[in-house]
Design a protein around this motif. Structure first.
Motif, PDB file in Angstrom:
ATOM      1  N   VAL A 171       0.809  -1.092   0.023  1.00  0.00           N
ATOM      2  CA  VAL A 171       0.022  -0.016   0.090  1.00  0.00           C
ATOM      3  C   VAL A 171       0.895   1.258   0.086  1.00  0.00           C
ATOM      4  O   VAL A 171       1.660   1.417   0.926  1.00  0.00           O
ATOM      5  CB  VAL A 171      -0.805   0.010   1.340  1.00  0.00           C
ATOM      6  CG1 VAL A 171      -1.675   1.173   1.358  1.00  0.00           C
ATOM      7  CG2 VAL A 171      -1.811  -1.251   1.199  1.00  0.00           C
ATOM      8  N   GLU A 174       2.094   7.217   0.520  1.00  0.00           N
ATOM      9  CA  GLU A 174       1.160   8.278   0.554  1.00  0.00           C
ATOM     10  C   GLU A 174      -0.215   8.458   1.092  1.00  0.00           C
ATOM     11  O   GLU A 174      -0.759   9.388   1.633  1.00  0.00           O
ATOM     12  CB  GLU A 174       1.005   8.796  -1.017  1.00  0.00           C
ATOM     13  CG  GLU A 174       2.304   9.409  -1.728  1.00  0.00           C
ATOM     14  CD  GLU A 174       3.292   8.293  -2.190  1.00  0.00           C
ATOM     15  OE1 GLU A 174       2.795   6.974  -1.864  1.00  0.00           O
ATOM     16  OE2 GLU A 174       4.272   8.468  -2.529  1.00  0.00           O
ATOM     17  N   TRP A 175      -0.774   7.208   1.139  1.00  0.00           N
ATOM     18  CA  TRP A 175      -2.166   6.964   1.503  1.00  0.00           C
ATOM     19  C   TRP A 175      -2.151   7.135   3.368  1.00  0.00           C
ATOM     20  O   TRP A 175      -2.889   7.865   3.805  1.00  0.00           O
ATOM     21  CB  TRP A 175      -2.639   5.501   1.296  1.00  0.00           C
ATOM     22  CG  TRP A 175      -3.075   5.426  -0.144  1.00  0.00           C
ATOM     23  CD1 TRP A 175      -2.472   5.960  -1.084  1.00  0.00           C
ATOM     24  CD2 TRP A 175      -4.075   4.661  -0.744  1.00  0.00           C
ATOM     25  NE1 TRP A 175      -3.044   5.713  -2.335  1.00  0.00           N
ATOM     26  CE2 TRP A 175      -3.957   4.797  -2.131  1.00  0.00           C
ATOM     27  CE3 TRP A 175      -4.597   3.489  -0.081  1.00  0.00           C
ATOM     28  CZ2 TRP A 175      -4.733   4.041  -2.910  1.00  0.00           C
ATOM     29  CZ3 TRP A 175      -5.357   2.659  -1.089  1.00  0.00           C
ATOM     30  CH2 TRP A 175      -5.405   2.898  -2.298  1.00  0.00           C
ATOM     31  N   ARG A 176      -0.967   6.667   3.664  1.00  0.00           N
ATOM     32  CA  ARG A 176      -0.929   6.703   5.293  1.00  0.00           C
ATOM     33  C   ARG A 176      -0.589   8.333   5.574  1.00  0.00           C
ATOM     34  O   ARG A 176      -1.023   8.858   6.531  1.00  0.00           O
ATOM     35  CB  ARG A 176       0.160   6.052   5.536  1.00  0.00           C
ATOM     36  CG  ARG A 176       0.090   4.377   5.438  1.00  0.00           C
ATOM     37  CD  ARG A 176       1.408   3.601   5.914  1.00  0.00           C
ATOM     38  NE  ARG A 176       1.069   2.239   5.604  1.00  0.00           N
ATOM     39  CZ  ARG A 176       1.549   1.702   4.647  1.00  0.00           C
ATOM     40  NH1 ARG A 176       1.735   2.376   3.573  1.00  0.00           N
ATOM     41  NH2 ARG A 176       1.314   0.112   4.691  1.00  0.00           N
ATOM     42  N   ALA A 179      -3.965  10.272   5.179  1.00  0.00           N
ATOM     43  CA  ALA A 179      -4.612  10.048   6.672  1.00  0.00           C
ATOM     44  C   ALA A 179      -3.970  10.756   7.787  1.00  0.00           C
ATOM     45  O   ALA A 179      -4.910  11.239   8.496  1.00  0.00           O
ATOM     46  CB  ALA A 179      -4.744   8.423   6.653  1.00  0.00           C
ATOM     47  N   SER A 189      -6.322   4.771  10.620  1.00  0.00           N
ATOM     48  CA  SER A 189      -5.894   4.807   9.137  1.00  0.00           C
ATOM     49  C   SER A 189      -5.557   3.440   8.748  1.00  0.00           C
ATOM     50  O   SER A 189      -5.934   2.947   7.490  1.00  0.00           O
ATOM     51  CB  SER A 189      -4.567   5.810   9.150  1.00  0.00           C
ATOM     52  OG  SER A 189      -3.507   5.103   9.629  1.00  0.00           O
ATOM     53  N   ILE A 193      -8.067   2.302   5.863  1.00  0.00           N
ATOM     54  CA  ILE A 193      -7.614   2.636   4.815  1.00  0.00           C
ATOM     55  C   ILE A 193      -6.586   1.644   4.351  1.00  0.00           C
ATOM     56  O   ILE A 193      -6.691   0.957   2.997  1.00  0.00           O
ATOM     57  CB  ILE A 193      -6.882   4.248   4.747  1.00  0.00           C
ATOM     58  CG1 ILE A 193      -7.840   5.473   4.930  1.00  0.00           C
ATOM     59  CG2 ILE A 193      -6.048   4.330   3.598  1.00  0.00           C
ATOM     60  CD1 ILE A 193      -7.187   6.660   5.101  1.00  0.00           C
ATOM     61  N   ALA A 197      -7.253  -1.654   1.400  1.00  0.00           N
ATOM     62  CA  ALA A 197      -6.583  -1.731   0.338  1.00  0.00           C
ATOM     63  C   ALA A 197      -5.513  -2.905   0.226  1.00  0.00           C
ATOM     64  O   ALA A 197      -5.612  -3.325  -0.989  1.00  0.00           O
ATOM     65  CB  ALA A 197      -5.433  -0.603   0.255  1.00  0.00           C
ATOM     66  N   ARG A 288     -11.020  -1.614  -5.176  1.00  0.00           N
ATOM     67  CA  ARG A 288     -10.208  -0.683  -4.619  1.00  0.00           C
ATOM     68  C   ARG A 288      -9.852   0.444  -5.770  1.00  0.00           C
ATOM     69  O   ARG A 288      -9.720   1.545  -5.620  1.00  0.00           O
ATOM     70  CB  ARG A 288      -8.960  -1.297  -4.355  1.00  0.00           C
ATOM     71  CG  ARG A 288      -7.825  -0.390  -3.581  1.00  0.00           C
ATOM     72  CD  ARG A 288      -6.853  -1.050  -3.167  1.00  0.00           C
ATOM     73  NE  ARG A 288      -5.959  -1.558  -4.477  1.00  0.00           N
ATOM     74  CZ  ARG A 288      -4.848  -1.977  -4.265  1.00  0.00           C
ATOM     75  NH1 ARG A 288      -4.368  -2.673  -3.006  1.00  0.00           N
ATOM     76  NH2 ARG A 288      -3.978  -2.398  -5.146  1.00  0.00           N
TER      77      ARG A 288
END
Length: 291
Positions: A171, A174-176, A179, A189, A193, A197, A288
């Motif tokens: 994953v 950037e997603w973390r 969040a 998160s 998220i 994913a 997703r």
């Protein structure tokens, strides 16, 4: 005058090597496909003759030569249910800890990864001996469905943890970071998220572990036992389907017909499990991407 023949030979040499490598790959794939097709066709042809509805619900008779596999299927289902119920939460929690909360460069993380890889390669009969010594004898569970299920849980845990861990690490960071920028806690998160994913990898690991546990024999010889009657509780001994096939093929004269029919049932179940693993993983991946 330049030697154009040597230039052409040097130019065509990589193409020849690529062609030979491509042919070798196709030949290896063809051989593997032919072996798998021959195995499945042999089991299907020999097992279809003895497979009907009564075979799936009746109790074994005459040491398995006659009757069906009703209690065997129930015992197998209970053993797998215990294994998945124990391995799924423990494996997922361990994978989240390794991927999200443990520094990847730490010595503890490195030793944990090596230990999981070693455990994943240990022969199943070693897990059976461990399960017999720990669950059956030391904890006093004896030859029981619970003992067999817990042993299978120990066996599939490394596969489940490593698969889920790799899925979580894939994953994007950037997603973390996004969040965290929105004020979400680390746990929130991960739960809302990162884990969704990584759903395809987690699901695939779980179902592949289920498939491996279904086909296991050696680990259950020393833990769940040979009894082929209908179990009344998890502390009763229960014969798994793979163990039933082994017993009919090796120890029961005249049991080949029912052995092949049982093998066909096991093969169909494994095909369904692996098909569900791929289909559900693809579904989660498409969901997703669409989100």
């Amino acid at each position: 005058m330049p030697d154009f023949s040597s230039v052409r030979r040097r130019a065509f040499a990589p193409q020849a090597r690529d062609g030979a490598l491509r042919m070798a790959i196709w030949a290896a794939a063809g051989i593997l496909f032919a072996c798998a097709a021959w195995l499945m066709l042999d089991v299907a042809v020999r097992g279809a003759a003895g497979l009907d509805w009564r075979f799936l619900v009746d109790e074994p008779a005459r040491a398995g030569r006659a009757g069906g596999i009703g209690p065997i299927l129930v015992s197998t289902g209970l053993i797998l249910a215990v294994a998945i119920a124990v391995a799924a939460p423990l494996g997922l929690a361990a994978a989240i800890f390794l991927a999200e909360f443990l520094p990847s460069g730490s010595r503890f993380a490195a030793w944990t990864s090596i230990s999981l890889d070693v455990l994943a390669g240990i022969p199943s009969i070693v897990f059976g001996l461990f399960g017999n010594a720990f669950f059956s004898v030391w904890l006093g569970m004896g030859f029981s469905i619970l003992s067999g299920g817990l042993t299978l849980a120990c066996m599939i845990l490394p596969l489940l943890i490593r698969t889920a861990e790799h899925g979580l690490r894939m994953v994007p960071d950037e997603w973390r970071h996004g969040a965290a920028a929105l004020g979400m806690s680390r746990f929130s998160s991960v739960w809302r998220i990162v884990l969704p994913a990584a759903g395809p990898a987690v699901t695939a690991g779980l179902l592949l572990g289920l498939g491996r546990a279904t086909a296991e024999t050696a680990a259950l010889v020393f833990t769940s036992g040979y009894v082929d009657r209908m179990p009344s509780s998890l502390l009763d001994s229960g014969r798994a389907l793979s163990l039933h096939i082994y017993d009919l093929a090796m120890n029961v004269a005249g049991g080949d017909r029912n052995a092949y029919a049982s093998a066909l049932v096991l093969l169909l179940f494994l095909i369904v499990v692996n098909g569900l693993a791929m289909s559900f993983s693809d579904y989660l991946l498409r969901k997703r991407i669409a989100a």
